[in-house]
Design a protein around this motif. Structure first.
Motif, PDB file in Angstrom:
ATOM      1  N   CYS A  12       0.731  -1.248   0.061  1.00 27.55           N
ATOM      2  CA  CYS A  12       0.069   0.075   0.057  1.00 27.55           C
ATOM      3  C   CYS A  12       0.776   1.262  -0.028  1.00 27.55           C
ATOM      4  N   GLY A  13       0.468   2.322  -0.822  1.00 28.04           N
ATOM      5  CA  GLY A  13       1.205   3.318  -0.763  1.00 28.04           C
ATOM      6  C   GLY A  13       0.771   4.406  -1.964  1.00 28.04           C
ATOM      7  N   SER A  14       1.680   5.506  -2.052  1.00 25.70           N
ATOM      8  CA  SER A  14       1.152   6.696  -2.988  1.00 25.70           C
ATOM      9  C   SER A  14       1.500   6.091  -4.433  1.00 25.70           C
ATOM     10  N   VAL A  49      -2.733   4.426  -2.984  1.00 25.81           N
ATOM     11  CA  VAL A  49      -3.867   4.981  -1.982  1.00 25.81           C
ATOM     12  C   VAL A  49      -5.016   5.692  -2.971  1.00 25.81           C
ATOM     13  N   TYR A  53      -6.291  10.452   0.742  1.00 21.29           N
ATOM     14  CA  TYR A  53      -5.423  10.516   1.779  1.00 21.29           C
ATOM     15  C   TYR A  53      -4.959  11.899   1.791  1.00 21.29           C
ATOM     16  N   LYS A  55      -2.152  13.674   0.646  1.00 19.43           N
ATOM     17  CA  LYS A  55      -0.601  13.852   0.707  1.00 19.43           C
ATOM     18  C   LYS A  55      -0.237  14.856  -0.247  1.00 19.43           C
ATOM     19  N   GLU A  84      -8.988   0.058  -3.585  1.00 20.40           N
ATOM     20  CA  GLU A  84      -8.834   1.074  -2.555  1.00 20.40           C
ATOM     21  C   GLU A  84      -8.904   2.544  -2.908  1.00 20.40           C
ATOM     22  N   TRP A  90     -10.797   7.854   1.871  1.00 21.83           N
ATOM     23  CA  TRP A  90      -9.538   7.075   2.287  1.00 21.83           C
ATOM     24  C   TRP A  90      -9.907   5.944   3.144  1.00 21.83           C
ATOM     25  N   THR A  91      -9.217   4.801   2.752  1.00 19.84           N
ATOM     26  CA  THR A  91      -9.392   3.436   3.573  1.00 19.84           C
ATOM     27  C   THR A  91      -8.308   3.075   4.333  1.00 19.84           C
ATOM     28  N   GLU A  92      -8.489   2.798   5.871  1.00 15.82           N
ATOM     29  CA  GLU A  92      -7.364   2.266   6.788  1.00 15.82           C
ATOM     30  C   GLU A  92      -6.947   1.207   6.044  1.00 15.82           C
ATOM     31  N   THR A  93      -5.456   1.037   6.301  1.00 10.77           N
ATOM     32  CA  THR A  93      -4.734  -0.228   5.522  1.00 10.77           C
ATOM     33  C   THR A  93      -5.192  -1.458   5.994  1.00 10.77           C
ATOM     34  N   PHE A 147       8.095   2.978   6.294  1.00 14.31           N
ATOM     35  CA  PHE A 147       6.664   2.688   6.474  1.00 14.31           C
ATOM     36  C   PHE A 147       6.417   2.252   7.820  1.00 14.31           C
ATOM     37  N   LEU A 156      -1.431   8.543  13.948  1.00 16.65           N
ATOM     38  CA  LEU A 156      -1.574   8.374  12.365  1.00 16.65           C
ATOM     39  C   LEU A 156      -1.799   6.732  12.399  1.00 16.65           C
ATOM     40  N   TRP A 157      -1.767   5.984  13.337  1.00 15.32           N
ATOM     41  CA  TRP A 157      -2.191   4.682  13.231  1.00 15.32           C
ATOM     42  C   TRP A 157      -2.922   4.220  14.653  1.00 15.32           C
ATOM     43  N   PRO A 257      -5.476  10.490   7.728  1.00 15.79           N
ATOM     44  CA  PRO A 257      -5.598   9.751   8.993  1.00 15.79           C
ATOM     45  C   PRO A 257      -5.271  10.738  10.238  1.00 15.79           C
ATOM     46  N   TYR A 261      -8.037  11.111  13.270  1.00 17.55           N
ATOM     47  CA  TYR A 261      -7.636  10.349  14.641  1.00 17.55           C
ATOM     48  C   TYR A 261      -7.456  11.706  15.411  1.00 17.55           C
TER      49      TYR A 261
HETATM   50  N1  LIG Z   1      -3.921   4.219  10.023  1.00 14.93           N
HETATM   51  C1  LIG Z   1      -3.584   3.794   8.801  1.00 14.93           C
HETATM   52  O1  LIG Z   1      -4.159   2.701   8.226  1.00 14.93           O
HETATM   53  C2  LIG Z   1      -2.422   4.476   8.094  1.00 14.93           C
HETATM   54  C3  LIG Z   1      -2.023   5.673   8.397  1.00 14.93           C
HETATM   55  C4  LIG Z   1      -0.972   6.456   7.544  1.00 14.93           C
HETATM   56  C5  LIG Z   1      -0.704   5.497   6.097  1.00 14.93           C
HETATM   57  N2  LIG Z   1      -1.302   4.359   6.107  1.00 14.93           N
HETATM   58  C6  LIG Z   1      -1.011   3.919   4.565  1.00 14.93           C
HETATM   59  O2  LIG Z   1       0.185   3.946   4.295  1.00 14.93           O
HETATM   60  C7  LIG Z   1       0.662   4.147   3.032  1.00 14.93           C
HETATM   61  C8  LIG Z   1       1.630   5.428   3.095  1.00 14.93           C
HETATM   62  O3  LIG Z   1       1.873   5.758   2.124  1.00 14.93           O
HETATM   63  P1  LIG Z   1       2.973   6.747   1.860  1.00 14.93           P
HETATM   64  O4  LIG Z   1       4.232   6.293   2.171  1.00 14.93           O
HETATM   65  O5  LIG Z   1       3.087   7.098   0.161  1.00 14.93           O
HETATM   66  O6  LIG Z   1       2.777   8.055   2.547  1.00 14.93           O
HETATM   67  C9  LIG Z   1      -0.892   4.457   2.428  1.00 14.93           C
HETATM   68  O7  LIG Z   1      -1.172   3.412   1.640  1.00 14.93           O
HETATM   69  C10 LIG Z   1      -1.672   5.015   3.511  1.00 14.93           C
HETATM   70  O8  LIG Z   1      -3.084   4.438   3.307  1.00 14.93           O
HETATM   71  C11 LIG Z   1      -2.398   3.919   6.761  1.00 14.93           C
END
Ligand SMILES: NC(=O)c1ccc[n+]([C@@H]2O[C@H](COP(=O)(O)O)[C@@H](O)[C@H]2O)c1
Ligand SMILES: Nc1ncnc2c1ncn2[C@@H]1O[C@H](COP(=O)(O)OP(=O)(O)OP(=O)(O)O)[C@@H](O)[C@H]1O
Ligand SMILES: [Zn+2]
Length: 270
Positions: A12-14, A49, A53, A55, A84, A90-93, A147, A156-157, A257, A261
């Motif tokens: 998962c990522g940008s 993503v 999100y 970013k 996704e 935006w969907t949580e990972t 990550f 963030l999480w 996020p 949060y």
């Molecule tokens: N709480 C979460 O589920 C959460 C928080 C921050 C980033 N993410 C994910 O991590 C990835 C981060 O991507 P980047 O490293 O490009 O910012 C994205 O897929 C994003 O959705 C998830």
């Protein structure tokens, strides 16, 4: 002979834009996991993503998906999945992981049905065509060491999401300059508890490509050839994707996020 567990890797990522290193992550992870003798890596999924999100500099998922598809045309086991990016927000990972895991089970079930209809005679468990007793696949989150490091960023999480990721799914983490994942794991009780499910993979050739640096180079008119595929370079030029203006996208916005949060009442359940 002990049968290997089928394994799906999900990154998962940008992917803004996809780089050669994003694809290398999958190759490095597959080599490492196959070498353990425990897994048979059956598929790699790249999940760009959602635009929501927020970013900085994030260009539309339509373009990021198109570029990833072009880049992965030469891979016979890694694919891009738009699910996704197609969600309303935006969907949580962890929810992305749950979705793809359920999809893999659904696919396995329909394969079983298909085999049953095609060969209704009882098959022995030794029979490779027997899906009846096939081992359930596992799905692991594939990421770079930076990550993993974001797990400690406040707001963030969610702690329970990190727990579900490492307990139920598992993590495959590729080394990256500037991050020390082993030390980071040892500093976290939660990650230490589940470290048997965290695979640290050492990149055997330093390849410090960063998507941000690629975008900066493109904006400055510098060559990015051999860092990202030619097909992606042509796509970027054709659609004039990375400009000073696109870099200002989401400027001043909080990452989704952090925004969600940070409120006292959490609008997201689970
Ligand atoms: N709480 C979460 O589920 C959460 C928080 C921050 C980033 N993410 C994910 O991590 C990835 C981060 O991507 P980047 O490293 O490009 O910012 C994205 O897929 C994003 O959705 C998830
Ligand atoms: N050079 C690299 N080495 C190891 N992991 C990487 C590398 N580049 C990207 N990754 C991993 O790929 C995933 C997607 O990353 P992302 O889309 O943020 O790319 P990025 O190159 O880190 O971009 P940016 O510079 O914009 O943050 C993340 O898990 C990240 O850690
Ligand atoms: Zn990144």
């Amino acid at each position: 002979m002990v049968s290997r567990t089928p394994l799906i890797l999900l990154a998962c990522g940008s992917f803004n834009p996809i780089t050669n290193m994003h694809m290398r992550l999958f190759e490095l992870a597959r080599d490492h996991l196959q070498k353990t003798g425990r897994y048979q890596v059956i598929e790699g999924i790249m999940s760009p993503v959602n635009d929501d999100y927020r970013k900085k500099g994030l260009v539309s998922a339509r373009h990021r998906i198109a570029m990833a598809k072009l880049a992965l045309e030469t891979s016979d086991w890694i694919r891009v999945d738009p699910w996704e990016s197609e969600q309303e927000t935006w969907t949580e990972t962890v929810k992305v992981l749950r979705h793809h895991y359920n999809e893999s089970l659904r696919l396995l079930q329909s394969k079983k049905e298909f085999m049953k209809n095609k060969w209704p005679i009882e098959r022995s468990t030794e029979d490779p065509l027997s899906y009846e007793h096939s081992v359930l696949p596992e799905l692991k989150l594939l990421c770079g060491a930076d990550f993993l490091q974001t797990f400690k960023t406040p707001n963030l999480w969610k702690e329970e999401h990190i727990k579900e990721i490492v307990e139920k799914f598992g993590l495959v983490c590729i080394s990256r300059a500037g991050s020390d994942p082993a030390q980071y794991i040892s500093e976290s009780d939660l990650l230490t508890q589940f470290q048997h499910n965290i695979f640290l993979v050492k990149e055997w050739i330093q390849n410090e490509i960063s998507a941000t640096q690629i975008r900066y180079a493109l904006c400055r008119g510098l060559s990015v050839k051999y860092l990202i595929p030619d097909s992606v370079i042509s796509y970027i030029a054709r659609h004039n994707i990375y400009t000073e203006e696109s870099e200002r996208e989401n400027e001043g916005h909080l990452l989704q996020p952090l925004k969600l949060y940070n409120t006292t009442v959490n609008p997201l359940n689970d």
